[in-house]
Design a protein around this motif. Structure first.
Motif, mmCIF file in Angstrom:
data_model
loop_
_atom_site.group_PDB
_atom_site.id
_atom_site.type_symbol
_atom_site.label_atom_id
_atom_site.label_comp_id
_atom_site.label_asym_id
_atom_site.label_seq_id
_atom_site.Cartn_x
_atom_site.Cartn_y
_atom_site.Cartn_z
ATOM 1 N N LEU A 146 -3.851 9.204 29.072
ATOM 2 C CA LEU A 146 -3.502 8.619 30.372
ATOM 3 C C LEU A 146 -4.429 9.146 31.470
ATOM 4 C CD1 LEU A 146 -1.387 6.794 31.798
ATOM 5 C CD2 LEU A 146 -0.010 8.840 32.167
ATOM 6 N N ASN A 147 -4.682 10.447 31.397
ATOM 7 C CA ASN A 147 -5.565 11.047 32.398
ATOM 8 C C ASN A 147 -6.482 12.034 31.695
ATOM 9 O OD1 ASN A 147 -6.219 11.435 35.281
ATOM 10 N ND2 ASN A 147 -5.612 13.545 34.862
ATOM 11 N N GLU A 148 -7.770 11.721 31.647
ATOM 12 C CA GLU A 148 -8.727 12.630 31.002
ATOM 13 C C GLU A 148 -9.045 13.730 32.021
ATOM 14 O OE1 GLU A 148 -10.617 14.839 29.253
ATOM 15 O OE2 GLU A 148 -10.355 13.297 27.733
ATOM 16 N N GLY A 152 -11.566 13.438 35.145
ATOM 17 C CA GLY A 152 -10.848 12.761 36.233
ATOM 18 C C GLY A 152 -10.846 11.251 36.079
ATOM 19 N N VAL A 153 -10.696 10.788 34.835
ATOM 20 C CA VAL A 153 -10.639 9.350 34.553
ATOM 21 C C VAL A 153 -9.227 8.993 34.089
ATOM 22 C CG1 VAL A 153 -11.376 7.589 32.879
ATOM 23 C CG2 VAL A 153 -13.078 9.009 34.006
ATOM 24 N N PRO A 294 -17.769 10.558 44.735
ATOM 25 C CA PRO A 294 -16.853 10.591 43.586
ATOM 26 C C PRO A 294 -17.669 10.539 42.291
ATOM 27 C CG PRO A 294 -16.180 8.916 45.183
ATOM 28 C CD PRO A 294 -17.553 9.375 45.587
ATOM 29 N N TYR A 295 -17.306 11.379 41.328
ATOM 30 C CA TYR A 295 -18.040 11.423 40.056
ATOM 31 C C TYR A 295 -17.811 10.137 39.251
ATOM 32 C CZ TYR A 295 -18.668 12.796 35.109
ATOM 33 O OH TYR A 295 -19.001 12.850 33.786
ATOM 34 N N ALA A 307 -8.998 14.817 40.901
ATOM 35 C CA ALA A 307 -10.172 14.190 41.517
ATOM 36 C C ALA A 307 -11.424 15.001 41.199
ATOM 37 C CB ALA A 307 -9.979 14.097 43.024
ATOM 38 N N THR A 308 -12.459 14.319 40.728
ATOM 39 C CA THR A 308 -13.737 14.993 40.462
ATOM 40 C C THR A 308 -14.759 14.512 41.495
ATOM 41 O OG1 THR A 308 -14.026 13.277 38.788
ATOM 42 C CG2 THR A 308 -13.478 15.476 37.993
ATOM 43 N N ILE A 309 -15.296 15.460 42.237
ATOM 44 C CA ILE A 309 -16.172 15.124 43.361
ATOM 45 C C ILE A 309 -17.515 15.831 43.173
ATOM 46 C CG2 ILE A 309 -16.409 15.215 45.885
ATOM 47 C CD1 ILE A 309 -13.926 13.573 44.940
ATOM 48 N N ASP A 310 -18.579 15.040 43.029
ATOM 49 C CA ASP A 310 -19.918 15.612 42.883
ATOM 50 C C ASP A 310 -20.425 16.125 44.225
ATOM 51 O OD1 ASP A 310 -20.179 15.187 40.193
ATOM 52 O OD2 ASP A 310 -21.215 13.254 40.393
ATOM 53 N N VAL A 311 -21.214 17.189 44.140
ATOM 54 C CA VAL A 311 -21.760 17.798 45.349
ATOM 55 C C VAL A 311 -23.293 17.746 45.249
ATOM 56 C CG1 VAL A 311 -21.771 19.898 46.767
ATOM 57 C CG2 VAL A 311 -19.785 19.389 45.308
ATOM 58 N N ASP A 312 -23.943 17.467 46.364
ATOM 59 C CA ASP A 312 -25.415 17.463 46.411
ATOM 60 C C ASP A 312 -25.930 18.800 45.858
ATOM 61 O OD1 ASP A 312 -28.095 17.794 47.332
ATOM 62 O OD2 ASP A 312 -27.726 16.246 48.843
#
Ligand SMILES: Cc1ncc(COP(=O)(O)O)c(C=O)c1O
Length: 371
Positions: A146-148, A152-153, A294-295, A307-312
């Protein structure tokens, strides 16, 4: 980088725990447990004090998820990883097909692939991408997540499977706030240390009549199944509000407190709405800032639980995480270790408040914009 950053007092979250591993256990639950004094901990799980607690928890989950009357709420020790093997051994007839999109769904596939007398098939999506589970000709078991938690998928669409096929869902980090119609699942299982704010080492597996029948069918064959992984024993004990072997009572206590809390707040519908509100805020923030994104590219696949959030790459997320942890302001926002990304992974689990998440976004903005 970030060594001189100080979290301003007014931005300190009321609770620093934003981890997607175990989620925060409310301090009030711990106080309540302490208040049970000599009446609960240290009591046999065959005695009324514990059995009544288990019953309340099972009935609470039944209400929360609107579980059909002919489904059983099966419980036991070991958690979701334990269930990967227990399911492979005791619920798959010949072949399981796994829709995978990250570390946990792949782990489940691998545990079935290790069992010599069944076949396991991996239908893999790239990490960060969503899955589209479907019935598979020749498979008697469809596995989806249901939630990987590693990426965060979320996967919300349930496939229609054949009458004799089991649809099983690892709902560990989504159960309770990602929409799912239990009446369309045969096995819906989770460890309670995520949305349900308990501790690990325990499992809940909500099972349809079809799944209960499958367990019985396989138990009647000469296949070797370790006693601790027996579905028959797990089911017969659960029906009596017990576990096969001694459980952690504290874990069940916390789980029950959380179920009571969520039921009193408006149940599953409210929990889903609250999760969506937090997810909207976090992903909008990540979209607005040019140093974040967002990743997960496809909006519909973005989890409303993690939530998976990519950073510069100019700003090493790990450096900031260390500084925030040292100041006891924010814990647990590291990317999943094997993903190896410059990323924040932020829990949106039910007890992580919207207000604290807003503060977290402001802390990160301030740190990066001052760097
Ligand atoms: C989706 C998913 N499945 C399985 C597991 C494993 O759970 P446990 O550690 O309780 O065995 C986790 C843990 O984070 C998870 O997120």
């Amino acid at each position: 980088m970030f060594e001189n950053f100080n979290v301003p007092q007014e931005l300190r979250p009321t609770d620093p725990r934003f981890g997607s591993g175990p989620s925060l256990v409310p301090v009030e639950f711990m106080t309540k447990l302490a208040e049970t004094g000599t009446e609960l901990l240290g009591t046999s799980h065959r005695k009324p004090a514990v059995k009544n607690l288990v019953k309340e928890m099972q009935e609470g989950l039944r209400k929360f998820f609107n579980v059909p009357a002919d489904y059983e709420i099966v419980i036991g020790n070991g958690g979701a990883t334990f269930l990967f093997d227990m399911i492979g051994l005791g619920l798959v007839r010949k072949k399981s097909s796994h829709f995978t999109c990250g570390e946990f769904s792949t782990k489940w596939y691998k545990s079935h692939a290790n069992i010599p007398w069944i076949e396991a098939e991996n239908i893999a999506s790239e990490y960060g991408q969503g899955c589209s589970p479907a019935n598979v000709e020749g498979s008697d078991f469809i596995a989806m997540t249901l939630n990987e938690t590693s990426t965060g998928v979320q996967t919300i669409e349930l496939p229609q499977v054949d009458d004799d096929t089991i649809l099983a869902i690892d709902a560990t980090s989504g159960a309770g706030q990602i929409p799912c119609d239990i009446s369309k699942c045969d096995v819906f299982f989770f460890s309670p240390q995520k949305v349900f704010a308990a501790e690990g080492g325990f499992f809940v597996s909500i099972m349809s009549p079809k799944a209960l029948k499958r367990a019985e069918e396989i138990a009647a064959t000469d296949r070797y199944i370790p006693t601790i992984m027996s579905w028959e024993l797990a089911i017969t004990n659960s029906v009596k509000n017990q576990t096969y072997n001694t459980p952690s009572i504290a874990t069940i206590f916390f789980l029950n407190e959380q179920v009571k809390l969520m039921n009193s707040q408006g149940g599953f519908t409210h929990a889903i709405d609250y999760a969506k509100k937090k997810a909207d805020m976090i992903y909008n923030w990540a979209n607005e800032k040019d140093y974040l994104s967002p990743y997960v590219p496809n909006e519909a696949d973005r989890s409303i639980a993690v939530a998976t959030i990519d950073v510069d790459d100019k700003y090493p997320a790990g450096d900031l995480i260390k500084v925030l942890e040292a100041q006891k302001a924010v814990y647990g926002i590291d990317a999943y270790r094997k993903l190896g990304k410059n990323q924040f992974r932020i829990s949106l689990f039910h007890n992580v408040s919207y207000e604290d998440l807003v503060k977290l976004t402001k802390i990160i903005d301030l740190a990066i914009e001052q760097a």
